[in-house]
Design a protein around this motif. Sequence first.
Motif, PDB file in Angstrom:
ATOM      1  N   GLY A 111      -2.362  16.156   3.146  1.00 33.66           N
ATOM      2  CA  GLY A 111      -3.623  16.101   3.708  1.00 33.66           C
ATOM      3  C   GLY A 111      -4.115  14.888   4.486  1.00 33.66           C
ATOM      4  N   LYS A 112      -5.252  14.596   4.936  1.00 34.46           N
ATOM      5  CA  LYS A 112      -5.602  13.464   5.656  1.00 34.46           C
ATOM      6  C   LYS A 112      -5.208  12.202   4.760  1.00 34.46           C
ATOM      7  CE  LYS A 112      -9.132  15.685   8.292  1.00 34.46           C
ATOM      8  NZ  LYS A 112      -9.859  16.271   7.796  1.00 34.46           N
ATOM      9  N   VAL A 113      -5.785  12.371   3.343  1.00 35.48           N
ATOM     10  CA  VAL A 113      -5.664  11.225   2.645  1.00 35.48           C
ATOM     11  C   VAL A 113      -4.875  11.605   1.348  1.00 35.48           C
ATOM     12  CG1 VAL A 113      -7.177   9.706   1.248  1.00 35.48           C
ATOM     13  CG2 VAL A 113      -7.960  10.090   3.373  1.00 35.48           C
ATOM     14  N   ARG A 114      -4.906  12.527   0.911  1.00 38.93           N
ATOM     15  CA  ARG A 114      -4.127  13.047  -0.393  1.00 38.93           C
ATOM     16  C   ARG A 114      -2.840  13.769   0.071  1.00 38.93           C
ATOM     17  NH1 ARG A 114      -9.053  12.424  -1.534  1.00 38.93           N
ATOM     18  NH2 ARG A 114     -10.016  11.540  -3.302  1.00 38.93           N
ATOM     19  N   GLU A 115      -1.746  13.622  -0.947  1.00 39.40           N
ATOM     20  CA  GLU A 115      -0.612  14.559  -0.783  1.00 39.40           C
ATOM     21  C   GLU A 115      -0.354  15.308  -2.078  1.00 39.40           C
ATOM     22  OE1 GLU A 115       2.753  11.896   0.548  1.00 39.40           O
ATOM     23  OE2 GLU A 115       1.530  11.672   2.220  1.00 39.40           O
ATOM     24  N   VAL A 116      -0.278  16.685  -2.023  1.00 42.03           N
ATOM     25  CA  VAL A 116      -0.442  17.451  -3.275  1.00 42.03           C
ATOM     26  C   VAL A 116       0.772  18.269  -3.194  1.00 42.03           C
ATOM     27  CG1 VAL A 116      -1.616  19.278  -4.172  1.00 42.03           C
ATOM     28  CG2 VAL A 116      -2.817  17.785  -2.603  1.00 42.03           C
ATOM     29  N   TYR A 117       1.478  18.153  -4.611  1.00 47.13           N
ATOM     30  CA  TYR A 117       2.773  18.557  -4.850  1.00 47.13           C
ATOM     31  C   TYR A 117       2.609  19.864  -5.845  1.00 47.13           C
ATOM     32  CZ  TYR A 117       4.985  14.246  -2.980  1.00 47.13           C
ATOM     33  OH  TYR A 117       5.457  13.382  -2.279  1.00 47.13           O
ATOM     34  N   ASN A 118       3.236  20.724  -5.435  1.00 46.65           N
ATOM     35  CA  ASN A 118       3.138  22.173  -6.291  1.00 46.65           C
ATOM     36  C   ASN A 118       4.275  22.057  -7.122  1.00 46.65           C
ATOM     37  OD1 ASN A 118       3.634  24.665  -7.210  1.00 46.65           O
ATOM     38  ND2 ASN A 118       2.754  25.667  -5.555  1.00 46.65           N
ATOM     39  N   ILE A 119       3.955  22.099  -8.684  1.00 45.61           N
ATOM     40  CA  ILE A 119       5.133  22.266  -9.630  1.00 45.61           C
ATOM     41  C   ILE A 119       4.797  23.530 -10.273  1.00 45.61           C
ATOM     42  CG2 ILE A 119       5.854  21.149 -11.773  1.00 45.61           C
ATOM     43  CD1 ILE A 119       5.554  19.299  -9.280  1.00 45.61           C
ATOM     44  N   ASN A 120       6.107  24.423  -9.859  1.00 46.55           N
ATOM     45  CA  ASN A 120       6.266  25.638 -10.539  1.00 46.55           C
ATOM     46  C   ASN A 120       5.112  26.658 -10.312  1.00 46.55           C
ATOM     47  OD1 ASN A 120       8.488  26.943 -11.623  1.00 46.55           O
ATOM     48  ND2 ASN A 120       7.574  26.721 -13.618  1.00 46.55           N
ATOM     49  N   ASP A 121       4.455  26.467  -9.097  1.00 45.16           N
ATOM     50  CA  ASP A 121       3.413  27.392  -9.029  1.00 45.16           C
ATOM     51  C   ASP A 121       2.499  27.557 -10.323  1.00 45.16           C
ATOM     52  OD1 ASP A 121       3.966  27.957  -6.393  1.00 45.16           O
ATOM     53  OD2 ASP A 121       5.379  29.845  -7.174  1.00 45.16           O
ATOM     54  N   GLU A 122       2.305  26.293 -11.017  1.00 39.91           N
ATOM     55  CA  GLU A 122       1.347  26.203 -12.065  1.00 39.91           C
ATOM     56  C   GLU A 122       0.399  25.037 -11.877  1.00 39.91           C
ATOM     57  OE1 GLU A 122       2.932  26.559 -15.910  1.00 39.91           O
ATOM     58  OE2 GLU A 122       4.570  28.033 -15.086  1.00 39.91           O
ATOM     59  N   LEU A 123       0.986  23.870 -11.585  1.00 41.92           N
ATOM     60  CA  LEU A 123       0.104  22.679 -11.494  1.00 41.92           C
ATOM     61  C   LEU A 123       0.248  21.969 -10.067  1.00 41.92           C
ATOM     62  CD1 LEU A 123       1.634  20.495 -14.725  1.00 41.92           C
ATOM     63  CD2 LEU A 123      -0.217  21.658 -14.507  1.00 41.92           C
ATOM     64  N   LEU A 124      -0.816  21.324  -9.889  1.00 42.74           N
ATOM     65  CA  LEU A 124      -0.743  20.568  -8.589  1.00 42.74           C
ATOM     66  C   LEU A 124      -0.780  19.238  -9.029  1.00 42.74           C
ATOM     67  CD1 LEU A 124      -3.234  22.418  -6.350  1.00 42.74           C
ATOM     68  CD2 LEU A 124      -0.786  22.439  -6.208  1.00 42.74           C
ATOM     69  N   VAL A 125       0.168  18.232  -8.461  1.00 38.74           N
ATOM     70  CA  VAL A 125       0.103  16.891  -8.584  1.00 38.74           C
ATOM     71  C   VAL A 125      -0.475  16.334  -7.421  1.00 38.74           C
ATOM     72  CG1 VAL A 125       1.556  14.580  -9.090  1.00 38.74           C
ATOM     73  CG2 VAL A 125       2.010  16.576 -10.286  1.00 38.74           C
ATOM     74  N   MET A 126      -1.855  15.657  -7.507  1.00 36.90           N
ATOM     75  CA  MET A 126      -2.292  15.076  -6.454  1.00 36.90           C
ATOM     76  C   MET A 126      -2.226  13.709  -6.167  1.00 36.90           C
ATOM     77  SD  MET A 126      -6.521  15.662  -5.052  1.00 36.90           S
ATOM     78  CE  MET A 126      -6.529  17.321  -4.761  1.00 36.90           C
ATOM     79  N   ILE A 127      -1.592  13.135  -5.215  1.00 46.63           N
ATOM     80  CA  ILE A 127      -1.487  11.535  -5.129  1.00 46.63           C
ATOM     81  C   ILE A 127      -2.544  11.084  -4.052  1.00 46.63           C
ATOM     82  CG2 ILE A 127      -0.019   9.840  -4.629  1.00 46.63           C
ATOM     83  CD1 ILE A 127       2.332  11.788  -5.542  1.00 46.63           C
ATOM     84  N   ALA A 128      -3.383  10.401  -4.263  1.00 43.33           N
ATOM     85  CA  ALA A 128      -4.539   9.586  -3.540  1.00 43.33           C
ATOM     86  C   ALA A 128      -3.766   8.372  -2.894  1.00 43.33           C
ATOM     87  CB  ALA A 128      -5.542   9.159  -4.214  1.00 43.33           C
ATOM     88  N   THR A 129      -3.357   8.553  -1.635  1.00 41.79           N
ATOM     89  CA  THR A 129      -2.752   7.472  -0.769  1.00 41.79           C
ATOM     90  C   THR A 129      -3.854   6.319  -0.540  1.00 41.79           C
ATOM     91  OG1 THR A 129      -3.114   8.427   1.411  1.00 41.79           O
ATOM     92  CG2 THR A 129      -1.205   9.292   0.201  1.00 41.79           C
ATOM     93  N   THR A 142       0.744  -1.200   0.010  1.00 39.16           N
ATOM     94  CA  THR A 142      -0.049  -0.149  -0.147  1.00 39.16           C
ATOM     95  C   THR A 142       1.008   1.030  -0.138  1.00 39.16           C
ATOM     96  OG1 THR A 142      -0.057   0.072   2.434  1.00 39.16           O
ATOM     97  CG2 THR A 142      -1.958  -1.138   1.318  1.00 39.16           C
ATOM     98  N   ILE A 143       0.329   2.271  -0.273  1.00 37.41           N
ATOM     99  CA  ILE A 143       0.961   3.645  -0.458  1.00 37.41           C
ATOM    100  C   ILE A 143       0.469   4.433   0.809  1.00 37.41           C
ATOM    101  CG2 ILE A 143      -0.376   4.479  -2.184  1.00 37.41           C
ATOM    102  CD1 ILE A 143       2.297   5.908  -3.006  1.00 37.41           C
ATOM    103  N   THR A 144       1.028   4.661   1.969  1.00 37.35           N
ATOM    104  CA  THR A 144       0.644   5.645   2.933  1.00 37.35           C
ATOM    105  C   THR A 144       1.310   6.807   3.085  1.00 37.35           C
ATOM    106  OG1 THR A 144       1.948   4.544   4.490  1.00 37.35           O
ATOM    107  CG2 THR A 144      -0.208   3.480   4.331  1.00 37.35           C
ATOM    108  N   ALA A 145       2.489   6.925   2.557  1.00 42.39           N
ATOM    109  CA  ALA A 145       3.157   8.321   2.372  1.00 42.39           C
ATOM    110  C   ALA A 145       4.088   8.281   1.392  1.00 42.39           C
ATOM    111  CB  ALA A 145       4.138   8.409   3.801  1.00 42.39           C
ATOM    112  N   THR A 146       4.244   9.570   0.823  1.00 42.86           N
ATOM    113  CA  THR A 146       5.238   9.802  -0.328  1.00 42.86           C
ATOM    114  C   THR A 146       6.283  10.981   0.037  1.00 42.86           C
ATOM    115  OG1 THR A 146       4.003  11.598  -1.320  1.00 42.86           O
ATOM    116  CG2 THR A 146       3.110   9.153  -1.926  1.00 42.86           C
ATOM    117  N   ASN A 147       7.208  10.666  -0.696  1.00 43.89           N
ATOM    118  CA  ASN A 147       8.257  11.778  -0.388  1.00 43.89           C
ATOM    119  C   ASN A 147       8.962  12.049  -1.803  1.00 43.89           C
ATOM    120  OD1 ASN A 147      10.108  13.482   0.899  1.00 43.89           O
ATOM    121  ND2 ASN A 147      11.645  11.909   1.695  1.00 43.89           N
ATOM    122  N   PHE A 148       8.212  12.506  -2.614  1.00 45.96           N
ATOM    123  CA  PHE A 148       8.938  12.672  -4.054  1.00 45.96           C
ATOM    124  C   PHE A 148       9.436  13.937  -4.047  1.00 45.96           C
ATOM    125  CE2 PHE A 148       5.074   9.756  -4.810  1.00 45.96           C
ATOM    126  CZ  PHE A 148       5.846   8.505  -5.373  1.00 45.96           C
TER     127      PHE A 148
END
Length: 317
Positions: free
Chosen positions: A20-38, A3-9
């Motif tokens: 967040g509680k369930v999702r981890e959101v990466y800000n790319i260059n203040d333009e995009l968000l990469v949202m990972i559902a754990t 399972t994926i319970t934490a990320t550190n990309f």
Amino acid sequence: MNTITATNFNFPNQKSVYKGKVREVYNINDELLVMIATDRLSAFDVVMPKGIPYKGQILNQIATKFMEQSKDLVPNWLIATPDPNVAVGHLCDPFKVEMVIRGYMSGHAAREYKAGKRVLCGVPMPEGLKENDKFPEPIITPATKAEMGDHDEDISREEILKRGIVSEADYVILEDYTRKLFQRGSEIAASRGLILVDTKYEFGKTKDGKIVLIDEIHTPDSSRYFYAQGYQDRQDKDASQKQLSKEFVRQWLISNGFQGLEGQKVPEMTDDYIETVSDRYIELYEKIMGEPFVKADVSQIQERIRTNVERFLAEHY
């Protein structure tokens, strides 16, 4: 089970990461968000110690498919889904309220009603209702958006405007979008033999000031569904409703003495119990989406996500 319970990309042009509680959101260059559902499981605003196999994939695929099916009504943040657990979208400034809408008196509303309250978030609830009865009209009962570890709190429209959490002009749009999405979700649910009981939506503003739907939509984590067949019969007999939602986890926790209150300890979730939760989530997916669930390869789940996201960013940005 992997399972994926934490990320550190550390993606190219990454500015920050929000967990967040369930999702981890990466800000790319203040333009995009990469949202990972754990695969994290949250109940009573507490994250459980173990992950649920395939839960992140299920939530991500339900949310992104429903966004596709509602973008004609309400604009959303989504650009692409480069991985089963990942959604990529426009960077937005989120509103600090969750727009909760209830078609039926269930869950939190029923608990408040049972305690004698007849007003929820400034909205009156009629006398003479019993648990799981349909409201004459769906009611919007907003909640403030809590930081991880805190509880979301009920709040009224008047209080939101008084505190300046959302401007009146924006709030009118949030209400309109909430009602439209709930109507569309209810129609889709009905076509699958389900009732969309209640749900919550989150919205944000893009850089050019456009209000869009963000996060998730109509997933079993953010919504409650009943089976339509036998609904009225069960109400007439004062029987509990057959439902599709995360409520089965909440009920299991309550029966094991846990409601997220101070001093309470999360009961142990055995591997067997976790497998049953995973099976229930797969059942939820198949009922809600009306199609079989296809399990992604989870043998190297972190590596799979990293590779897919980096490939997408390299090709498009």
